[in-house]
Design a protein around this motif. Structure first.
Motif, PDB file in Angstrom:
ATOM      1  N   GLU A   1      -9.527   5.336  -0.885  1.00  0.00           N
ATOM      2  CA  GLU A   1      -9.120   5.888   0.409  1.00  0.00           C
ATOM      3  C   GLU A   1      -7.856   5.211   0.951  1.00  0.00           C
ATOM      4  O   GLU A   1      -7.050   5.839   1.638  1.00  0.00           O
ATOM      5  N   ALA A   2      -7.663   3.941   0.617  1.00  0.00           N
ATOM      6  CA  ALA A   2      -6.542   3.180   1.189  1.00  0.00           C
ATOM      7  C   ALA A   2      -5.325   3.093   0.274  1.00  0.00           C
ATOM      8  O   ALA A   2      -4.275   2.602   0.692  1.00  0.00           O
ATOM      9  N   SER A   3      -5.446   3.558  -0.968  1.00  0.00           N
ATOM     10  CA  SER A   3      -4.392   3.323  -1.966  1.00  0.00           C
ATOM     11  C   SER A   3      -3.025   3.863  -1.552  1.00  0.00           C
ATOM     12  O   SER A   3      -2.006   3.187  -1.698  1.00  0.00           O
ATOM     13  N   VAL A   4      -2.981   5.108  -1.055  1.00  0.00           N
ATOM     14  CA  VAL A   4      -1.692   5.711  -0.686  1.00  0.00           C
ATOM     15  C   VAL A   4      -1.035   4.930   0.455  1.00  0.00           C
ATOM     16  O   VAL A   4       0.159   4.626   0.419  1.00  0.00           O
ATOM     17  N   MET A   5      -1.820   4.590   1.478  1.00  0.00           N
ATOM     18  CA  MET A   5      -1.272   3.852   2.607  1.00  0.00           C
ATOM     19  C   MET A   5      -0.742   2.493   2.174  1.00  0.00           C
ATOM     20  O   MET A   5       0.348   2.071   2.579  1.00  0.00           O
ATOM     21  N   LEU A   6      -1.521   1.785   1.336  1.00  0.00           N
ATOM     22  CA  LEU A   6      -1.105   0.448   0.915  1.00  0.00           C
ATOM     23  C   LEU A   6       0.180   0.503   0.093  1.00  0.00           C
ATOM     24  O   LEU A   6       1.047  -0.365   0.221  1.00  0.00           O
ATOM     25  N   GLU A   7       0.313   1.522  -0.721  1.00  0.00           N
ATOM     26  CA  GLU A   7       1.535   1.661  -1.509  1.00  0.00           C
ATOM     27  C   GLU A   7       2.738   1.909  -0.596  1.00  0.00           C
ATOM     28  O   GLU A   7       3.804   1.312  -0.788  1.00  0.00           O
ATOM     29  N   ARG A   8       2.560   2.769   0.392  1.00  0.00           N
ATOM     30  CA  ARG A   8       3.661   3.052   1.323  1.00  0.00           C
ATOM     31  C   ARG A   8       4.009   1.842   2.181  1.00  0.00           C
ATOM     32  O   ARG A   8       5.156   1.666   2.583  1.00  0.00           O
ATOM     33  N   CYS A   9       3.022   1.010   2.451  1.00  0.00           N
ATOM     34  CA  CYS A   9       3.266  -0.198   3.252  1.00  0.00           C
ATOM     35  C   CYS A   9       3.859  -1.333   2.411  1.00  0.00           C
ATOM     36  O   CYS A   9       4.266  -2.372   2.960  1.00  0.00           O
ATOM     37  N   GLY A  10       3.881  -1.151   1.089  1.00  0.00           N
ATOM     38  CA  GLY A  10       4.445  -2.181   0.225  1.00  0.00           C
ATOM     39  C   GLY A  10       3.564  -3.396   0.078  1.00  0.00           C
ATOM     40  O   GLY A  10       4.053  -4.530  -0.027  1.00  0.00           O
ATOM     41  N   THR A  11       2.256  -3.178   0.067  1.00  0.00           N
ATOM     42  CA  THR A  11       1.327  -4.306  -0.078  1.00  0.00           C
ATOM     43  C   THR A  11       0.388  -4.040  -1.254  1.00  0.00           C
ATOM     44  O   THR A  11       0.248  -2.899  -1.711  1.00  0.00           O
ATOM     45  N   ALA A  12      -0.254  -5.089  -1.751  1.00  0.00           N
ATOM     46  CA  ALA A  12      -1.069  -5.001  -2.971  1.00  0.00           C
ATOM     47  C   ALA A  12      -2.269  -4.078  -2.770  1.00  0.00           C
ATOM     48  O   ALA A  12      -2.825  -3.990  -1.668  1.00  0.00           O
ATOM     49  N   PRO A  13      -2.696  -3.407  -3.827  1.00  0.00           N
ATOM     50  CA  PRO A  13      -3.879  -2.530  -3.732  1.00  0.00           C
ATOM     51  C   PRO A  13      -5.149  -3.351  -3.545  1.00  0.00           C
ATOM     52  O   PRO A  13      -5.207  -4.545  -3.854  1.00  0.00           O
ATOM     53  N   MET A  14      -6.187  -2.699  -3.021  1.00  0.00           N
ATOM     54  CA  MET A  14      -7.489  -3.340  -2.832  1.00  0.00           C
ATOM     55  C   MET A  14      -8.274  -3.323  -4.138  1.00  0.00           C
ATOM     56  O   MET A  14      -8.208  -2.365  -4.901  1.00  0.00           O
ATOM     57  N   MET A  15      -9.035  -4.349  -4.404  1.00  0.00           N
ATOM     58  CA  MET A  15      -9.877  -4.414  -5.593  1.00  0.00           C
ATOM     59  C   MET A  15     -11.294  -3.955  -5.307  1.00  0.00           C
ATOM     60  O   MET A  15     -12.028  -3.583  -6.211  1.00  0.00           O
ATOM     61  N   GLN A  16     -11.670  -4.004  -4.026  1.00  0.00           N
ATOM     62  CA  GLN A  16     -13.011  -3.596  -3.635  1.00  0.00           C
ATOM     63  C   GLN A  16     -12.980  -3.131  -2.182  1.00  0.00           C
ATOM     64  O   GLN A  16     -11.996  -3.331  -1.477  1.00  0.00           O
ATOM     65  N   GLY A  17     -14.043  -2.510  -1.758  1.00  0.00           N
ATOM     66  CA  GLY A  17     -14.115  -2.030  -0.387  1.00  0.00           C
ATOM     67  C   GLY A  17     -14.043  -3.177   0.608  1.00  0.00           C
ATOM     68  O   GLY A  17     -14.501  -4.288   0.308  1.00  0.00           O
ATOM     69  N   THR A  18     -13.485  -2.900   1.775  1.00  0.00           N
ATOM     70  CA  THR A  18     -13.353  -3.941   2.797  1.00  0.00           C
ATOM     71  C   THR A  18     -13.379  -3.315   4.174  1.00  0.00           C
ATOM     72  O   THR A  18     -13.190  -2.108   4.342  1.00  0.00           O
ATOM     73  N   LYS A  19     -13.638  -4.142   5.169  1.00  0.00           N
ATOM     74  CA  LYS A  19     -13.632  -3.678   6.550  1.00  0.00           C
ATOM     75  C   LYS A  19     -12.192  -3.348   6.984  1.00  0.00           C
ATOM     76  O   LYS A  19     -11.229  -3.977   6.539  1.00  0.00           O
ATOM     77  N   LEU A  20     -12.064  -2.367   7.864  1.00  0.00           N
ATOM     78  CA  LEU A  20     -10.736  -1.987   8.370  1.00  0.00           C
ATOM     79  C   LEU A  20     -10.048  -3.156   9.070  1.00  0.00           C
ATOM     80  O   LEU A  20      -8.829  -3.330   8.967  1.00  0.00           O
ATOM     81  N   SER A  21     -10.817  -3.965   9.772  1.00  0.00           N
ATOM     82  CA  SER A  21     -10.232  -5.108  10.488  1.00  0.00           C
ATOM     83  C   SER A  21      -9.634  -6.113   9.514  1.00  0.00           C
ATOM     84  O   SER A  21      -8.588  -6.715   9.790  1.00  0.00           O
ATOM     85  N   ALA A  22     -10.297  -6.302   8.353  1.00  0.00           N
ATOM     86  CA  ALA A  22      -9.763  -7.218   7.347  1.00  0.00           C
ATOM     87  C   ALA A  22      -8.476  -6.669   6.753  1.00  0.00           C
ATOM     88  O   ALA A  22      -7.519  -7.410   6.489  1.00  0.00           O
ATOM     89  N   LEU A  23      -8.434  -5.365   6.544  1.00  0.00           N
ATOM     90  CA  LEU A  23      -7.229  -4.722   6.025  1.00  0.00           C
ATOM     91  C   LEU A  23      -6.074  -4.852   7.024  1.00  0.00           C
ATOM     92  O   LEU A  23      -4.914  -5.032   6.646  1.00  0.00           O
ATOM     93  N   LEU A  24      -6.405  -4.802   8.297  1.00  0.00           N
ATOM     94  CA  LEU A  24      -5.396  -4.887   9.348  1.00  0.00           C
ATOM     95  C   LEU A  24      -4.763  -6.278   9.429  1.00  0.00           C
ATOM     96  O   LEU A  24      -3.667  -6.441   9.976  1.00  0.00           O
ATOM     97  N   LEU A  25      -5.442  -7.274   8.855  1.00  0.00           N
ATOM     98  CA  LEU A  25      -4.890  -8.630   8.876  1.00  0.00           C
ATOM     99  C   LEU A  25      -3.669  -8.767   7.970  1.00  0.00           C
ATOM    100  O   LEU A  25      -2.919  -9.738   8.084  1.00  0.00           O
TER     101      LEU A  25
END
Length: 629
Positions: A492-516
């Motif tokens: 679900e987060a892969s496209v956004m993370l790529e556009r933001c220029g940050t590493a992909p997620m390896m496992q599910g995480t809370k939105l707040s942790a992603l926001l950090l």
């Protein structure tokens, strides 16, 4: 007959001067219920923007939001008369974000006057005050140049640059508080007779030019924000269209022309005795102090919606007008410039603020309050904040209530007043974020959270304003809870993370942790992640401002908590009172410099004493031992 009535009329509070300090003082006192007389030399120039036509900026924007959060008016007037809005320092952390508005300076003054005239508790008198009426060492009224005497329980002096003001342009000098307006005479001498100490300061303003004669294609356009914000926490109108500012530069050729006038400069010849602002120097001072710089920035700012007049920010000068004009015409875009008036310097009297208590009441004359440039500050925002606090405290004193004193950890206004009272100033004081040690707590976005409940208790902030605050923070709590509890998968987060220029997620995480992650913002999430956009769509009151505040609280939670712990710890020192009658010269364990400074300033608490220049930690230990702690 009218004069006889006026001569014996009495008010709760008299405010002298209708600049930014005087207007806020009159409005605050009247809102609280005091009957106010506002005395001004020219009713057409209330809250005049004598210098640049803008409100806010670095740290100044935070001050205006604090005034608004407490029920002051500057933020509302700013929103009503804006022609451009920009949030400065967005590339830095939120503690540095600072709102700034370009304003129509004619509408700004008219809007202020209209609002004051709608206040039934405010009366007006157009005149100059020449004397203070003092009985039993208490301010009891004023005497004007027309020979009128008005009585009151308290007097607020907000005279700006008008006390014995002298305007300098090259080798010419003449009396004036502003160009085209006379200065105020006799009041300084009268106050000195009562024991107040005065000194001189200097400020200046640039040339004004005809925009029709400028070639803006040779300059860099500076438009406002695509989604402009505002200052007031109330439902003020949103800015729908904007006017651009422009950026230009001086050159070595411009500097060479300016240097030919240095021998005729009142600043370099010694004719100007007052100290000028270090952080807003004249163009000739910049050339002298920064001789290695080949160019300096000039910000070309429109004065309003329907005028061709432009303000050349960065070209303040007191050089002869022919030198100013010749030099400015060598700036790209100014080759054919026509001028409305030259820049000038102005010298004026001020009263060093160590003579005041934290309520801005004089230590020498009871019930006398001083606010604004008369205290040695520069800037509309600093003046408005002082006037606001002086008006509040003048009213509270008449009611027999304790004064409102804001701590350094509560507001930039608290930092401003503490700096003035504790450290004093020998040059025009200007607020910066670097002056606040708790700036993560004192953000522009949370001024309402910090101050509106306090203002509501006093009767300044309305029930509606308090309810709006509660609704806002209820929404923020719901946003924060949602981000803390909702998980997102790598897919679900892969496209956004790529556009933001940050590493992909390896496992599910809370939105707040992603926001950090530094690269990820709440706006990214709203635009790219369906769970977030769906939440926003179905949550009432979920504005971008509320989302961004929730983001700040999550991203900077550790920093905010740590700074609050430090503030709470130091507040114990802050609240240890010192007797105003304490004879420091009898405490021989204090250093000689500490004895001198403490005797002069008479700090009210250990915390204030600790911030006085020249008072060491060892001296503070001596005081704590003396207090039996």
């Amino acid at each position: 007959m009218k004069q006889q009535v006026k001569e014996h009329e009495s008010y709760d509070i008299i405010v002298v001067g209708a600049g930014h300090a005087g207007c806020e003082a009159a409005a605050a006192a009247a809102t609280l219920g005091s009957r106010v007389l506002l005395v001004t030399m020219n009713m057409m120039n209330m809250a005049q923007m004598s210098c640049n036509p803008s409100i806010g900026g670095i740290a100044k924007g935070q001050i205006v939001r604090e005034i608004d959060a407490m029920g002051g008016i500057t933020g509302e007037v700013t929103d009503a008369t804006m022609i451009q809005f920009r949030m400065l320092n967005l590339s830095k952390g939120p503690a540095m974000w600072s709102p700034r508005a370009q304003n129509d300076r004619f509408l700004f003054s008219m809007e202020w006057r209209s609002r004051l005239e709608k206040m039934p508790n405010v009366d007006f008198w157009q005149d100059s005050v020449t004397e203070l009426v003092v009985k039993r060492n208490k301010a009891r009224g004023v005497v004007t140049a027309l020979g009128m005497t008005f009585f009151a329980g308290s007097v607020v002096l907000a005279n700006g640059t008008f006390l014995n003001g002298i305007i300098h342009i090259g080798e010419r000098q003449f009396q004036g508080g502003r160009i085209g307006e006379r200065s105020s005479k006799n009041l300084t001498e009268n106050l000195k007779d009562f024991g107040l100490e005065s000194s001189r300061m200097k400020t200046g303003t640039p040339v004004r030019v005809d925009g029709r004669s400028l070639d803006f294609s040779k300059m860099t356009e500076q438009p406002g924000d695509v989604n402009p914000g505002k200052f007031s926490y109330l439902n003020t109108p949103k800015l729908e269209k904007q006017r651009s500012c422009y950026l230009a530069y001086t050159s070595s050729e411009v500097h060479d022309i300016l240097k030919t006038g240095f021998n005729r400069s009142p600043m370099f010849s010694g004719r100007i005795k007052g100290t000028g602002p270090r952080y807003c120097p004249s163009i000739e001072d910049k050339i002298e102090r920064f001789a290695d710089k080949e160019k300096h920035q000039l910000f070309i700012e429109p004065e309003g919606w329907d005028t061709v007049e432009y303000y050349v920010n960065g070209f303040s000068s007191s050089l002869p007008e022919d030198i100013q004009f010749s030099a400015l015409r060598k700036v790209k875009g100014f080759e054919n410039a026509r001028f409305f008036r030259p820049g000038y310097a102005i010298e004026y009297d001020y009263f060093p603020p160590h003579q005041l208590s934290f309520s801005l009441e004089s230590k020498v004359i009871e019930n006398l309050y001083l606010a604004g440039q008369i205290n040695g500050t520069t800037g509309y925002e600093e003046a408005a904040a002082q006037g606001f606090m002086a008006g509040i405290n003048a009213h509270l004193k008449l009611q027999g209530s304790a004064p409102l004193i804001l701590k350094r950890s509560e507001a930039y206004i608290g930092v401003l007043i503490d700096d003035l009272i504790t450290k004093g100033t020998e040059e025009p004081y200007r607020m910066f974020t670097s002056r606040a040690e708790y700036r993560i707590l004192l953000r522009q976005d949370n001024a309402d959270f910090r101050l509106t409940p306090k203002a509501h208790e006093l009767g300044l902030a309305s029930v509606g304003r308090l309810q709006a605050l509660n609704d806002k923070y209820d929404v923020i709590a719901r946003i924060t809870e949602f981000l803390n509890k909702t998980s997102i998968s790598p897919a679900e987060a892969s496209v956004m993370l790529e556009r933001c220029g940050t590493a992909p997620m390896m496992q599910g995480t809370k939105l707040s942790a992603l926001l950090l992650r530094p690269q990820v913002s709440i706006r990214n999430m709203v635009e790219e992640l369906y769970p977030v956009s769906n939440f926003v769509k179905h949550t009432s009151g979920c504005t971008i401002e509320a989302l961004e505040e929730a983001e700040i609280l999550i991203k900077y939670e550790g920093y905010i908590r740590k700074e609050q712990e430090i503030a709470d710890k130091l507040s114990r020192l802050e609240n240890m009172p010192l007797n105003s009658l304490l004879d420091y010269h009898q405490l021989k364990s204090l250093s000689s410099e500490a004895r001198e400074k403490l005797s002069r300033i008479k700090p009210e608490t250990i915390g204030q004493a600790a911030r006085i220049s020249g008072v060491s930690p060892a001296d503070i230990s001596v005081l704590i031992v003396h207090l039996g702690r």
